[in-house]
Design a protein around this motif. Structure first.
Motif, PDB file in Angstrom:
ATOM      1  N   ASP A 153       0.762  -0.979   0.008  1.00 47.84           N
ATOM      2  CA  ASP A 153       0.126  -0.052  -0.092  1.00 47.84           C
ATOM      3  C   ASP A 153       0.697   1.226  -0.148  1.00 47.84           C
ATOM      4  O   ASP A 153       1.775   1.486   0.931  1.00 47.84           O
ATOM      5  N   PRO A 154       0.766   2.185  -0.790  1.00 50.27           N
ATOM      6  CA  PRO A 154       1.305   3.353  -0.790  1.00 50.27           C
ATOM      7  C   PRO A 154       1.467   4.183   0.406  1.00 50.27           C
ATOM      8  O   PRO A 154       2.493   4.667   0.710  1.00 50.27           O
ATOM      9  N   ASP A 155       0.378   4.199   1.195  1.00 51.81           N
ATOM     10  CA  ASP A 155       0.433   5.008   2.484  1.00 51.81           C
ATOM     11  C   ASP A 155       1.410   4.294   3.366  1.00 51.81           C
ATOM     12  O   ASP A 155       1.967   4.814   4.216  1.00 51.81           O
ATOM     13  N   ARG A 156       1.378   2.855   3.406  1.00 48.53           N
ATOM     14  CA  ARG A 156       2.285   2.114   4.359  1.00 48.53           C
ATOM     15  C   ARG A 156       3.822   2.530   3.771  1.00 48.53           C
ATOM     16  O   ARG A 156       4.468   2.664   4.874  1.00 48.53           O
ATOM     17  N   LEU A 157       4.217   2.669   2.473  1.00 41.99           N
ATOM     18  CA  LEU A 157       5.574   2.746   2.384  1.00 41.99           C
ATOM     19  C   LEU A 157       5.778   4.302   2.742  1.00 41.99           C
ATOM     20  O   LEU A 157       6.994   4.529   2.900  1.00 41.99           O
ATOM     21  N   PHE A 158       4.703   5.179   2.438  1.00 43.05           N
ATOM     22  CA  PHE A 158       5.103   6.673   2.997  1.00 43.05           C
ATOM     23  C   PHE A 158       5.310   6.816   4.446  1.00 43.05           C
ATOM     24  O   PHE A 158       6.295   7.176   4.918  1.00 43.05           O
ATOM     25  N   PHE A 159       4.246   6.005   5.140  1.00 40.38           N
ATOM     26  CA  PHE A 159       4.658   6.107   6.690  1.00 40.38           C
ATOM     27  C   PHE A 159       5.931   5.449   7.225  1.00 40.38           C
ATOM     28  O   PHE A 159       6.550   5.677   8.185  1.00 40.38           O
ATOM     29  N   GLU A 160       6.214   4.442   6.577  1.00 44.36           N
ATOM     30  CA  GLU A 160       7.649   3.486   6.782  1.00 44.36           C
ATOM     31  C   GLU A 160       8.712   4.316   6.339  1.00 44.36           C
ATOM     32  O   GLU A 160       9.909   3.951   6.447  1.00 44.36           O
ATOM     33  N   ARG A 161       8.512   5.455   5.655  1.00 47.33           N
ATOM     34  CA  ARG A 161       9.592   6.451   5.056  1.00 47.33           C
ATOM     35  C   ARG A 161      10.253   5.612   3.875  1.00 47.33           C
ATOM     36  O   ARG A 161      11.550   5.847   3.710  1.00 47.33           O
ATOM     37  N   ALA A 162       9.780   4.682   3.314  1.00 45.58           N
ATOM     38  CA  ALA A 162      10.303   3.744   2.283  1.00 45.58           C
ATOM     39  C   ALA A 162      10.058   4.444   0.905  1.00 45.58           C
ATOM     40  O   ALA A 162      10.564   4.293  -0.023  1.00 45.58           O
ATOM     41  N   LEU A 163       9.113   5.553   1.128  1.00 44.79           N
ATOM     42  CA  LEU A 163       8.820   6.084  -0.155  1.00 44.79           C
ATOM     43  C   LEU A 163       8.416   7.724   0.248  1.00 44.79           C
ATOM     44  O   LEU A 163       7.804   7.959   1.133  1.00 44.79           O
ATOM     45  N   VAL A 164       9.116   8.526  -0.198  1.00 39.00           N
ATOM     46  CA  VAL A 164       9.207   9.904   0.280  1.00 39.00           C
ATOM     47  C   VAL A 164       8.643  10.755  -0.867  1.00 39.00           C
ATOM     48  O   VAL A 164       9.178  10.900  -2.187  1.00 39.00           O
ATOM     49  N   MET A 165       7.667  11.648  -0.785  1.00 39.70           N
ATOM     50  CA  MET A 165       7.262  12.668  -1.789  1.00 39.70           C
ATOM     51  C   MET A 165       7.344  14.040  -1.193  1.00 39.70           C
ATOM     52  O   MET A 165       7.150  14.475  -0.055  1.00 39.70           O
ATOM     53  N   GLU A 166       7.855  15.106  -2.178  1.00 40.27           N
ATOM     54  CA  GLU A 166       8.092  16.038  -1.938  1.00 40.27           C
ATOM     55  C   GLU A 166       7.618  17.279  -2.916  1.00 40.27           C
ATOM     56  O   GLU A 166       7.436  16.761  -3.924  1.00 40.27           O
ATOM     57  N   GLY A 167       7.041  18.125  -2.427  1.00 39.63           N
ATOM     58  CA  GLY A 167       6.411  19.143  -3.614  1.00 39.63           C
ATOM     59  C   GLY A 167       4.979  19.260  -3.419  1.00 39.63           C
ATOM     60  O   GLY A 167       4.359  19.375  -2.320  1.00 39.63           O
ATOM     61  N   ASP A 168       4.459  19.558  -4.587  1.00 35.21           N
ATOM     62  CA  ASP A 168       2.817  19.583  -4.646  1.00 35.21           C
ATOM     63  C   ASP A 168       2.072  18.309  -4.098  1.00 35.21           C
ATOM     64  O   ASP A 168       1.861  17.408  -4.845  1.00 35.21           O
ATOM     65  N   THR A 169       1.650  18.324  -2.763  1.00 35.21           N
ATOM     66  CA  THR A 169       1.259  17.251  -2.149  1.00 35.21           C
ATOM     67  C   THR A 169      -0.399  16.989  -2.778  1.00 35.21           C
ATOM     68  O   THR A 169      -0.580  15.982  -2.660  1.00 35.21           O
ATOM     69  N   GLU A 170      -0.912  18.070  -3.148  1.00 37.21           N
ATOM     70  CA  GLU A 170      -2.446  17.810  -3.584  1.00 37.21           C
ATOM     71  C   GLU A 170      -2.162  16.932  -4.977  1.00 37.21           C
ATOM     72  O   GLU A 170      -2.866  15.963  -5.233  1.00 37.21           O
ATOM     73  N   LEU A 171      -1.137  17.059  -5.964  1.00 43.63           N
ATOM     74  CA  LEU A 171      -0.882  16.283  -6.960  1.00 43.63           C
ATOM     75  C   LEU A 171      -0.449  14.797  -6.641  1.00 43.63           C
ATOM     76  O   LEU A 171      -0.739  13.944  -7.199  1.00 43.63           O
ATOM     77  N   GLY A 172       0.332  15.068  -5.594  1.00 45.95           N
ATOM     78  CA  GLY A 172       0.827  13.472  -5.075  1.00 45.95           C
ATOM     79  C   GLY A 172      -0.332  12.761  -4.496  1.00 45.95           C
ATOM     80  O   GLY A 172      -0.350  11.499  -4.943  1.00 45.95           O
ATOM     81  N   LEU A 173      -1.360  13.498  -3.818  1.00 46.04           N
ATOM     82  CA  LEU A 173      -2.651  12.669  -3.518  1.00 46.04           C
ATOM     83  C   LEU A 173      -3.522  12.155  -4.602  1.00 46.04           C
ATOM     84  O   LEU A 173      -3.799  11.181  -4.865  1.00 46.04           O
ATOM     85  N   VAL A 174      -3.457  13.074  -5.839  1.00 43.19           N
ATOM     86  CA  VAL A 174      -4.347  12.555  -6.898  1.00 43.19           C
ATOM     87  C   VAL A 174      -3.522  11.556  -7.659  1.00 43.19           C
ATOM     88  O   VAL A 174      -4.177  10.324  -7.892  1.00 43.19           O
ATOM     89  N   LEU A 175      -2.150  11.434  -7.491  1.00 43.75           N
ATOM     90  CA  LEU A 175      -1.371  10.324  -8.099  1.00 43.75           C
ATOM     91  C   LEU A 175      -1.376   9.218  -7.462  1.00 43.75           C
ATOM     92  O   LEU A 175      -2.130   7.885  -7.941  1.00 43.75           O
ATOM     93  N   LYS A 176      -1.345   9.148  -6.098  1.00 44.11           N
ATOM     94  CA  LYS A 176      -1.721   8.089  -5.039  1.00 44.11           C
ATOM     95  C   LYS A 176      -2.954   7.534  -5.209  1.00 44.11           C
ATOM     96  O   LYS A 176      -3.144   6.341  -5.197  1.00 44.11           O
ATOM     97  N   ASN A 177      -3.983   8.243  -5.509  1.00 44.79           N
ATOM     98  CA  ASN A 177      -5.451   7.526  -5.355  1.00 44.79           C
ATOM     99  C   ASN A 177      -5.760   7.074  -6.798  1.00 44.79           C
ATOM    100  O   ASN A 177      -6.542   6.174  -6.728  1.00 44.79           O
TER     101      ASN A 177
END
Length: 152
Positions: free
Chosen positions: A115-139
């Protein structure tokens, strides 16, 4: 995965004694231009992601430069979605969103193993920049499901 303070983890299965060679190769790869690997990534995304991309996500991503970094390999790609499909954005393009992860995390994400959320919270995936665009991509990726068939 083997980790060293201040250095990205070694790729899965790589023995620790290869770490010095891995560091030298990664340092060289980091200095290479982004256009050749970005072109290859664009063709892969055109084949596997573009046919599944909903119109609203396509509209949100069109014209935006997104950088993907494979931290354990030192690889960077910069992509932009255009009317004809994904394209290499080039060195001068400033990314509005940057996503960084080791190769294993990208593979698990593409296969739907993680799950992308799990990777994000485990810091195995780091997103920087436009968080709204990041959420669109993740969803969008969540809704599409695995892009790469799981292992059998």
């Amino acid at each position: 995965m083997t980790t060293h303070p201040g250095r990205p983890a070694l790729p899965p299965g790589m023995p620790a004694w290869l770490a010095p060679l891995h560091e030298r190769v990664r340092a060289v790869v980091e200095r290479l231009p982004t256009t050749p690997p970005s072109f290859v990534a664009a063709r892969l995304l055109d084949r596997f992601l573009l046919p599944c991309l909903p119109a609203d996500a396509r509209a949100a991503l069109t014209g935006q430069c997104i950088e993907l970094r494979v931290t354990d390999l030192g690889l960077r790609v910069r992509l932009r979605l255009e009317a004809a499909g994904f394209a290499a954005a080039g060195e001068s393009a400033q990314p509005v969103l940057s996503i960084a992860a080791p190769i294993a995390s990208y593979v698990r994400l593409a296969r739907g193993d993680e799950d992308p959320d799990r990777l994000f919270f485990e810091r195995a995936l780091v997103m920087e920049g436009d968080t709204e665009l990041g959420l669109v991509l993740k969803n969008t990726l969540d809704a599409i499901g695995p892009l790469w068939p799981p292992r059998r």
